[in-house]
Design a protein around this motif. Structure first.
Motif, mmCIF file in Angstrom:
data_model
loop_
_atom_site.group_PDB
_atom_site.id
_atom_site.type_symbol
_atom_site.label_atom_id
_atom_site.label_comp_id
_atom_site.label_asym_id
_atom_site.label_seq_id
_atom_site.Cartn_x
_atom_site.Cartn_y
_atom_site.Cartn_z
ATOM 1 N N PRO A 132 -3.429 -9.700 -10.710
ATOM 2 C CA PRO A 132 -4.499 -9.053 -9.946
ATOM 3 C C PRO A 132 -4.148 -8.934 -8.470
ATOM 4 N N ILE A 133 -4.760 -7.955 -7.818
ATOM 5 C CA ILE A 133 -4.522 -7.701 -6.410
ATOM 6 C C ILE A 133 -5.739 -8.172 -5.626
ATOM 7 N N VAL A 134 -5.539 -9.064 -4.653
ATOM 8 C CA VAL A 134 -6.642 -9.508 -3.816
ATOM 9 C C VAL A 134 -6.321 -9.341 -2.336
ATOM 10 N N ALA A 135 -5.116 -8.850 -1.988
ATOM 11 C CA ALA A 135 -4.743 -8.708 -0.581
ATOM 12 C C ALA A 135 -3.937 -7.429 -0.370
ATOM 13 N N HIS A 136 -4.131 -6.804 0.789
ATOM 14 C CA HIS A 136 -3.381 -5.614 1.191
ATOM 15 C C HIS A 136 -2.877 -5.826 2.615
ATOM 16 N N TYR A 137 -1.603 -5.546 2.857
ATOM 17 C CA TYR A 137 -1.070 -5.632 4.222
ATOM 18 C C TYR A 137 -0.738 -4.219 4.679
ATOM 19 N N THR A 138 -1.291 -3.827 5.814
ATOM 20 C CA THR A 138 -1.190 -2.440 6.267
ATOM 21 C C THR A 138 -0.510 -2.343 7.627
ATOM 22 N N LEU A 139 0.367 -1.356 7.769
ATOM 23 C CA LEU A 139 0.944 -0.971 9.059
ATOM 24 C C LEU A 139 0.520 0.461 9.335
ATOM 25 N N GLU A 157 0.813 -1.215 0.000
ATOM 26 C CA GLU A 157 0.000 0.000 0.000
ATOM 27 C C GLU A 157 0.845 1.263 0.000
ATOM 28 N N ALA A 158 2.010 1.189 0.641
ATOM 29 C CA ALA A 158 2.850 2.393 0.737
ATOM 30 C C ALA A 158 3.329 2.843 -0.631
ATOM 31 N N GLN A 159 3.595 1.850 -1.516
ATOM 32 C CA GLN A 159 4.108 2.184 -2.842
ATOM 33 C C GLN A 159 3.073 1.956 -3.942
ATOM 34 N N ASP A 160 1.888 1.451 -3.525
ATOM 35 C CA ASP A 160 0.795 1.228 -4.462
ATOM 36 C C ASP A 160 1.219 0.336 -5.619
ATOM 37 N N LYS A 161 1.860 -0.759 -5.263
ATOM 38 C CA LYS A 161 2.272 -1.698 -6.305
ATOM 39 C C LYS A 161 2.380 -3.090 -5.694
ATOM 40 N N THR A 162 2.463 -4.096 -6.526
ATOM 41 C CA THR A 162 2.600 -5.446 -6.019
ATOM 42 C C THR A 162 4.010 -5.661 -5.512
ATOM 43 N N VAL A 163 4.136 -6.660 -4.641
ATOM 44 C CA VAL A 163 5.444 -6.997 -4.114
ATOM 45 C C VAL A 163 6.328 -7.517 -5.241
ATOM 46 N N GLU A 164 7.615 -7.279 -5.131
ATOM 47 C CA GLU A 164 8.554 -7.669 -6.187
ATOM 48 C C GLU A 164 8.483 -9.165 -6.449
ATOM 49 N N PHE A 184 4.306 -9.390 17.594
ATOM 50 C CA PHE A 184 5.662 -9.065 17.151
ATOM 51 C C PHE A 184 5.916 -7.562 17.228
ATOM 52 N N PHE A 185 5.032 -6.774 16.644
ATOM 53 C CA PHE A 185 5.242 -5.322 16.618
ATOM 54 C C PHE A 185 5.054 -4.693 17.997
ATOM 55 N N LYS A 186 4.134 -5.232 18.767
ATOM 56 C CA LYS A 186 3.942 -4.722 20.130
ATOM 57 C C LYS A 186 5.194 -4.971 20.970
ATOM 58 N N MET A 187 5.760 -6.178 20.837
ATOM 59 C CA MET A 187 6.972 -6.520 21.576
ATOM 60 C C MET A 187 8.153 -5.666 21.130
ATOM 61 N N LEU A 188 8.307 -5.517 19.823
ATOM 62 C CA LEU A 188 9.422 -4.739 19.292
ATOM 63 C C LEU A 188 9.305 -3.277 19.702
ATOM 64 N N ASN A 189 8.106 -2.744 19.634
ATOM 65 C CA ASN A 189 7.897 -1.357 20.033
ATOM 66 C C ASN A 189 8.194 -1.161 21.521
ATOM 67 N N SER A 190 7.800 -2.129 22.332
ATOM 68 C CA SER A 190 8.058 -2.068 23.768
ATOM 69 C C SER A 190 9.551 -2.138 24.067
ATOM 70 N N GLU A 191 10.264 -2.974 23.329
ATOM 71 C CA GLU A 191 11.712 -3.093 23.529
ATOM 72 C C GLU A 191 12.433 -1.811 23.133
ATOM 73 N N LEU A 192 11.984 -1.171 22.071
ATOM 74 C CA LEU A 192 12.576 0.102 21.668
ATOM 75 C C LEU A 192 12.327 1.177 22.725
ATOM 76 N N VAL A 248 2.172 -0.024 17.013
ATOM 77 C CA VAL A 248 1.991 -0.161 15.573
ATOM 78 C C VAL A 248 0.964 -1.258 15.338
ATOM 79 N N VAL A 249 -0.083 -0.926 14.597
ATOM 80 C CA VAL A 249 -1.157 -1.877 14.313
ATOM 81 C C VAL A 249 -0.982 -2.421 12.901
ATOM 82 N N SER A 250 -1.099 -3.717 12.750
ATOM 83 C CA SER A 250 -0.945 -4.357 11.437
ATOM 84 C C SER A 250 -2.174 -5.207 11.147
ATOM 85 N N TYR A 251 -2.550 -5.269 9.878
ATOM 86 C CA TYR A 251 -3.661 -6.136 9.507
ATOM 87 C C TYR A 251 -3.600 -6.454 8.012
ATOM 88 N N LEU A 252 -4.217 -7.586 7.661
ATOM 89 C CA LEU A 252 -4.270 -8.079 6.288
ATOM 90 C C LEU A 252 -5.700 -7.955 5.793
#
Length: 463
Positions: free
Chosen positions: A76-83, A58-65, A182-190, A90-94
């Motif tokens: 075709p695009i059928v999935a988006h992963y967002t941070l 979503e950040a670059q509006d293109k498919t993964v390499e 994962f992101f909650k733990m990493l953010n807490s460690e930082l 940091v909230v993440s979802y598919l």
């Protein structure tokens, strides 16, 4: 050797405080989280190759390499992963697109079958009503540690409610429990690393203040004043943490290995100069040792910061390699303003600046008060209108020879227009206090000239 082992050995070999080690990035635990993320994706029917086919960045509006001709660029695009950044995490979802209209545009049977399989698995949880909760589900473990799809979110909170939204009935949001962890733990460690840095900076600044007070008291005796000046001169010449002749911050700051080597050379030169032995009081010896210990602690923090920065980079890279979710660039950007340990200003830069301004300047170096003409102390310093300083004797000689422009910047008539009001009284008092031996020698030279004796200045630029 694997990085997890390198990280563990490095933390032990550097002899760091226990609270630092406890706050370090938990690389092994985060790796286990990544493995769980992979399992949760597989539970949805999404392998690594599948993610490369279906995922949109979503950040670059293109498919993964793509690799090895796995798909065409217009697949075709059928999935988006967002941070997204919430207030504290940091909230993440598919997000999966469930609309089957346009299936005919799929150019490959594999993509068509894969999309249909995902839809069948998720569509059963989406009711015909407009209840948004049924469009947001989570992959998590049940009581028997089996993966299940559940509309009840274990990470449910107000911040997430504001961020995670379904735009229409043809979409379903899948919360992967393990990547949220994962992101909650990493953010807490930082955040823990931020706290360590802040406490360490406060501690080192307090050490500088205490040492500054001690140095003021210890240098009242002339012999100790000159020993401390030599001690600080050796430190400045060693350029322990920074190259002073560089203009680029990236180029001037040294690595941990370079600092360690420079500190060893600094200690060696101090020993050769017998600095410690020449100090008269035990308090002076203790102050020198305190200064060296302070620099060693700053080195440890530099090394600690470096290994954690590497750990962060590698764990995000591993996350992408195993999931193809492309977080390496996005996560650091999201937390850039929140965590000073990794992305903030350099701690060594801040502390070295304070050492320079609150400690080293207590004992000025002769180079800062040397006349650029005769290359000796600028006793009775005259500050010209261009702000350059020279000793009065040299300016008188220049004027007698008809040279009235500033010798350094060539400002016209700068010498000719100078008078007694140009005497820098503050600099004069500082010179008399800090360079008594040099002032005495300068007065001796002036007396010799008065009585017609030839004074040989080896470094003089006008004689």
């Amino acid at each position: 050797m694997k990085f997890a082992k390198v990280l563990e050995q490095t933390l032990q070999e550097q002899d760091l405080p226990p609270e630092w080690i406890a706050a370090a990035i938990q690389y092994k635990v985060l790796k286990k989280c990544i493995s769980k993320v992979v399992k949760e994706l597989a539970f949805l029917g999404l392998s690594l190759a599948d993610m490369k086919l279906l995922l949109r960045d979503e950040a670059q509006d293109k498919t993964v390499e793509m690799f090895h001709n796995e798909a065409t660029p217009d697949n075709p695009i059928v999935a988006h992963y967002t941070l997204k950044k919430s207030k504290n995490n940091v909230v993440s979802y598919l997000k999966i697109v469930l609309n089957e209209k346009g299936d005919e545009q799929y150019s490959k049977d594999h993509i068509h079958m894969l999309a249909a399989e995902i839809r069948r698995k998720l569509a059963s949880l989406v009711h015909s009503d407009d209840d948004e909760e049924r469009h947001i589900i989570e992959v998590k473990e049940d009581d028997e540690q089996h993966l299940v799809l559940s509309p009840q979110r274990s990470h449910n909170n107000d911040e997430m409610e504001d961020i995670v939204r379904v735009e229409n009935d043809n979409e379903i949001v899948v919360m992967l429990n393990s990547d949220l962890t994962f992101f909650k733990m990493l953010n807490s460690e930082l955040q823990s690393l931020d706290d360590i840095r802040q406490k360490e900076e406060e501690f080192l600044l307090s050490q500088i203040d205490k040492l500054s007070d001690n140095v003021v008291a210890l240098t009242k005796k002339r012999s100790d004043l000159y020993v401390w000046r030599e001690f600080f001169r050796i430190y400045l010449d060693s350029e322990v943490f920074f190259r002073y002749n560089e203009t680029s911050l990236l180029a001037l700051e040294r690595t941990g290995d370079q600092v360690k080597k420079n500190l060893a050379e600094f200690n060696s030169r101090v020993q050769k100069g017998q600095i410690i032995e020449r100090l008269n009081k035990k308090t002076g010896v203790a102050a020198c040792e305190q200064f060296m210990a302070m620099n060693m602690r700053l080195l440890k923090m530099l090394q600690f910061q470096a290994i954690n920065a590497t750990a962060l980079k590698k764990i995000l890279k591993k996350f992408d390699k195993q999931t193809s979710l492309n977080v390496s660039g996005r996560f650091p950007d999201l937390i850039l303003k929140d965590h000073i340990f990794i992305h903030g200003s350099s701690l060594t830069q801040n502390i070295c600046y304070m050492i320079q301004n609150k400690l080293l300047r207590l004992i000025p170096q002769i180079e800062d008060y040397t006349c650029p003409i005769c290359m000796s102390v600028a006793f009775k310093p005259i500050r010209l209108s261009c702000s350059h300083i020279f000793c009065v004797r040299c300016l008188v000689k220049m004027k007698q020879r008809g040279k009235t422009d500033c010798p350094l910047c060539r400002l016209a008539h700068a010498i000719e227009l100078a008078d007694s009001s140009n005497l820098d009284v503050e600099a004069l008092e500082l010179i008399k206090k800090n360079f008594p031996i040099e002032v005495k020698e300068k007065l001796r030279e002036i007396d010799k000239e008065k009585y017609g004796e030839v004074v040989n200045h080896k470094n003089c630029v006008i004689m």
